[in-house]
Design a protein around this motif. Structure first.
Motif, mmCIF file in Angstrom:
data_model
loop_
_atom_site.group_PDB
_atom_site.id
_atom_site.type_symbol
_atom_site.label_atom_id
_atom_site.label_comp_id
_atom_site.label_asym_id
_atom_site.label_seq_id
_atom_site.Cartn_x
_atom_site.Cartn_y
_atom_site.Cartn_z
ATOM 1 N N GLY A 135 -58.991 12.035 22.664
ATOM 2 C CA GLY A 135 -58.615 12.392 21.305
ATOM 3 C C GLY A 135 -58.845 11.264 20.313
ATOM 4 N N CYS A 136 -59.903 10.478 20.536
ATOM 5 C CA CYS A 136 -60.193 9.386 19.606
ATOM 6 C C CYS A 136 -61.700 9.247 19.420
ATOM 7 C CB CYS A 136 -59.536 8.086 20.075
ATOM 8 S SG CYS A 136 -60.184 7.401 21.596
ATOM 9 N N GLY A 137 -62.107 8.229 18.701
ATOM 10 C CA GLY A 137 -63.512 7.931 18.492
ATOM 11 C C GLY A 137 -63.888 6.636 19.214
ATOM 12 N N ALA A 138 -65.141 6.220 19.033
ATOM 13 C CA ALA A 138 -65.575 4.974 19.674
ATOM 14 C C ALA A 138 -66.737 4.383 18.903
ATOM 15 C CB ALA A 138 -65.984 5.225 21.121
ATOM 16 N N VAL A 139 -66.864 3.078 19.020
ATOM 17 C CA VAL A 139 -67.989 2.379 18.413
ATOM 18 C C VAL A 139 -68.704 1.571 19.499
ATOM 19 C CG1 VAL A 139 -66.535 0.418 17.743
ATOM 20 C CG2 VAL A 139 -68.659 0.828 16.522
ATOM 21 N N ILE A 140 -70.037 1.580 19.429
ATOM 22 C CA ILE A 140 -70.858 0.780 20.343
ATOM 23 C C ILE A 140 -71.550 -0.291 19.512
ATOM 24 C CG2 ILE A 140 -72.928 0.774 21.804
ATOM 25 C CD1 ILE A 140 -72.324 3.670 22.548
ATOM 26 N N GLU A 141 -71.480 -1.547 19.969
ATOM 27 C CA GLU A 141 -72.286 -2.601 19.335
ATOM 28 C C GLU A 141 -73.604 -2.683 20.086
ATOM 29 O OE1 GLU A 141 -69.355 -5.434 20.122
ATOM 30 O OE2 GLU A 141 -67.996 -4.536 18.640
ATOM 31 N N ALA A 142 -74.664 -2.196 19.462
ATOM 32 C CA ALA A 142 -75.951 -2.073 20.154
ATOM 33 C C ALA A 142 -76.411 -3.382 20.808
ATOM 34 C CB ALA A 142 -77.021 -1.534 19.196
ATOM 35 N N PRO A 143 -76.238 -4.538 20.135
ATOM 36 C CA PRO A 143 -76.726 -5.766 20.778
ATOM 37 C C PRO A 143 -75.974 -6.107 22.061
ATOM 38 C CG PRO A 143 -76.357 -6.104 18.418
ATOM 39 C CD PRO A 143 -75.738 -4.789 18.767
#
Lengths: 320, 320
Positions: free
Chosen positions: B225-233
């Motif tokens: 029930g949440c979101g997420a962020v990916i740091e591509a590097p």
């Protein structure tokens, strides 16, 4: 209407089939606490459109046949159903209504036989619809019916009636007149679960008849290192099968080795005939004595005069 | 050379794969005593020639991939392998040597991962080769890794390297120069079984990356029930993948959402980073922190400057 994306498809159609342990079909795998004090029984069967069922069979019967041929394997081991996993390869363009009917058949049989889906996979295929089902059942440890164990002198028994499935296929493909009973027996076989469980401790050996009575009795005899004889007049036939055979006696080999029967074939000591009949009565499933196991090898089919009936070698192999 | 009849085929090729409980693949079902005090973990996956593998892939790699994608599901649950059932639909004319190589791949992986075949079915198909495998594993009760459980603030971790499988497919189909490492990663993924088991009690949620990192992280976030962020590097790349990306930056979306990675993607409390690294060391499997879970929904991928990288929606669906 084109196929919805895999995830929507699973959520819409397959999730309602999921039971305890399936984690709503939304995890990587199912979790199952094995029933205490039971042995697991596991089998898997695949079905391909045009090989194991007719592409225009009603979709609900395809799902039910897939489940029932696997339930028949449990029946042959004397096991009770626990759950199943299924993979479906749907041709591109399979429409939503088709899948809904396929799933409705599974839902009906889940309720009838008391099991639920634990997991699976849904993929697309450029080929024919292809389904695979792995079934789980349980049995009291050491009480499973096995294929090996018949002894010369044992009687050969079979449940229900033989040949309906094979004649049903002929009827559905225009080689025999249409017959709803035979067609239904081809499309929706009856796994003999109650009988299998009742025969545990009674039958010396058992298997289900999927490849043809003669070929499968050959497997049972070979597993026992002996031979067997079938008295053709004792083989139980349904009324439509009897009528078809009366009209065309050349159908006999098809009846005896055509396959798709999903009846139980088993061996019992002649002294246990009463126990077999009591088990059949308890399971509300008709059984018939059709022959005996003998020293030697191979299977011979005798007519009413005791003469051997020539049969094409072996049963029905999907590779033949 | 045409396919031998089903029974000879099973005896010659598949019986040597059978282990305890399989009853030599000559009964109607397998019998298995569930390991005491363990929960069963069950998953099934199907693969179709031309969809999930290339028809000219070496046959031994096809059997191994089939087994390994299922082992990867066990890894994602923190489970240990127990056994499997497999159904094979072989096209007419599949030759004996092809099947022998297919089975040799399975035999090698059975030895590597410590499991045996319990049962299955072999049929013919007028369509492409189609395989289905149901895997059984076990886990300490209540200790399975689940998809749901991440919390905003948790860190996103991934094992191994991402994108090799997708680039391997491009390389094998002539859209990238040939590369043995990438091809091997596409054909023979590495299920992270040791890591999965080591992460039990450490990771808050886990799954394996099969459909693409971004899409699968979306599943993990949605389950929480949440979101997420990916740091591509921060996304770990193999040397060949790094080189390919340097040569063509437009490959980034394919790397991040191409699928066929079979790495573990998991969530852990930042306070548990040391325990994650210790688990990874014990499992001799590299892991990398690639982002975090956030309040909200969806997955955002950020570049080195913190700007969102536009990606095609979703991952790789076999129905797309």
């Amino acid at each position: 209407m084109t196929l919805p994306p895999e995830f929507a498809l699973i959520a819409r159609h397959f999730r309602p089939l999921a039971g305890a342990g399936a984690l709503d079909l939304s995890d990587d795998a199912a979790l199952l606490d094995p029933p205490a004090g039971r042995q697991l029984v596991l089998a898997a069967d695949a079905m391909v459109a045009g090989v194991h069922f007719l592409p225009d069979d009603p979709p609900d019967t395809i799902g039910r046949k897939l489940l029932r041929v696997n339930l028949s394997d449990l029946a042959a081991m004397g096991a009770a159903p626990l759950g199943y996993l299924m993979t479906c390869a749907f041709p591109q363009g399979t429409d939503d209504a088709w899948i809904a009917q396929f799933v409705a058949g599974l839902a009906a049989d889940q309720a009838e036989f008391g099991l639920t889906v634990l997991g699976g996979d849904t993929v697309g295929t450029p080929g024919p619809a292809t389904f695979s089902l792995t079934i789980l059942g349980t049995v009291e440890p050491g009480r499973a019916l096995r294929r090996a164990g018949a002894r010369p002198g044992d009687e050969v028994w079979v449940s229900g009636t033989i040949g309906d499935g094979a004649l049903g296929l002929l009827s559905l493909t225009g080689r025999l007149p249409p017959d709803p009973h035979l067609a239904a027996r081809y499309r929706v076989p009856a796994p003999r679960l109650a009988l299998g469980q009742a025969l545990s401790g009674v039958a010396r050996a058992a298997m289900d008849v999927s490849d043809g009575l003669v070929q499968d009795l050959g497997h049972l005899a070979r597993a026992a290192g002996c031979g067997a004889v079938i008295e053709a007049p004792s083989v139980p036939l349904s009324e439509p099968a009897s009528a078809a055979l009366a009209a065309d006696p050349a159908l006999l080999p098809r009846i005896l080795s055509g396959g798709d029967d999903y009846e139980l074939l088993f061996a019992a000591d002649p002294a246990d005939a009463g126990r077999v009949l009591a088990a059949a009565k308890a399971a509300q499933t008709p059984v018939a004595r059709i022959g005996r196991f003998l020293d030697g090898e191979g299977v011979v089919v005798l007519d009413a005069q005791g003469a051997a009936i020539p049969l094409p070698r072996g049963g029905w192999s999907h590779f033949a």
